[in-house]
Scaffold this active site. Sequence first.
Site, mmCIF file in Angstrom:
data_model
loop_
_atom_site.group_PDB
_atom_site.id
_atom_site.type_symbol
_atom_site.label_atom_id
_atom_site.label_comp_id
_atom_site.label_asym_id
_atom_site.label_seq_id
_atom_site.Cartn_x
_atom_site.Cartn_y
_atom_site.Cartn_z
ATOM 1 N N PHE A 46 33.327 28.288 35.157
ATOM 2 C CA PHE A 46 34.203 28.579 36.294
ATOM 3 C C PHE A 46 33.481 29.328 37.408
ATOM 4 O O PHE A 46 34.048 29.554 38.475
ATOM 5 C CB PHE A 46 35.426 29.366 35.823
ATOM 6 N N THR A 71 38.690 38.223 33.455
ATOM 7 C CA THR A 71 39.680 39.239 33.104
ATOM 8 C C THR A 71 39.128 40.661 33.050
ATOM 9 O O THR A 71 39.841 41.581 32.637
ATOM 10 C CB THR A 71 40.314 38.907 31.739
ATOM 11 N N TYR A 108 47.909 30.229 33.832
ATOM 12 C CA TYR A 108 48.397 31.559 33.473
ATOM 13 C C TYR A 108 48.027 32.583 34.530
ATOM 14 O O TYR A 108 46.898 32.610 35.021
ATOM 15 C CB TYR A 108 47.828 31.990 32.116
ATOM 16 N N TYR A 134 41.073 42.003 40.904
ATOM 17 C CA TYR A 134 41.568 41.123 39.844
ATOM 18 C C TYR A 134 42.940 40.560 40.195
ATOM 19 O O TYR A 134 43.161 39.344 40.161
ATOM 20 C CB TYR A 134 41.620 41.864 38.508
#
Length: 300
Positions: A46, A71, A108, A134
């Site tokens: 990614f 994350t 998600y 984030y």
Amino acid sequence: MTVLVFGGNGQVGQELLRALRGVDEVVATTRSGVLPDGSGCELADFAQPERLTALLDRIRPDVVINAAAYTAVDRAEQEPEAAFAANAQAPGVIAAWCAVHDVPMVHYSTDYVFDGEGTAPYREDEPTAPLGVYGTSKRDGEEAVCSAGGRHLIFRTAWVYASHGGNFLRTMLRVGAERDALRVVADQIGTPTSAALIAEVTVKALQHPGGLSGTWHLTASGQTSWHGFAEAIFAEALTAGLMAKVPTVEAISSAEYPTPAKRPSWSVLDNHKLQHDFDIVLPPWQDGLRKVIAELRSGQ
């Protein structure tokens, strides 16, 4: 039917691979091309979103589930390019392909799209106001998926944990076995949600005959603080025989435990829309905790 799961080595990704057993073909990807059990899978990086289209063209999935994400909340403050590549640009590329090929996409997102200043559970239609890199990257990812114009199911979740991977529960069990006392933040409120619940609900939502598209909040029901979650973890672990003794847990404020990225103090998401639209009952968060502790106990 072929289901493509991006992020097959993550907490939710691993549970999805379990929940999807029985599907004709499930294709998993990781950044390394290897799954946690050592078996090979497709490679999807990614950090290079532009390369994802070629993979999609080759696999030609009937359903795409994006469980991959950047994350590392604190590190994102120093690595914004990496966070936005993984959390915004890559989902946009995937969503664009899915829209062109009429393929439903699951994506998600997170409670971090909100500022945490609320006092009632956040509804899906409330304004977003992320506090850091984030949360902003995840909010931009939502917008990229929506603007692609295809059928999409965006599930915002929170406080995710599992019997595997790096998460609060596993950290508490490890540190709690080493110390007699711990200090845990008590002024951040949210809903601990097991990765298994997220995966199970995702599969049920995809099987729903309505062909729905939109954004839903997918968490367990109820709420607690990190301090309350820690105490519940130790209580369950003691009852299950996973620990012989447990530490005392002192409640502290967020100011006493500063982090590079500011966390939302109120992260409770209203999950009634998901329960209504998909005819699904989301259980109390304590149910998921008991199941994960039991899984850890059985794996000893």
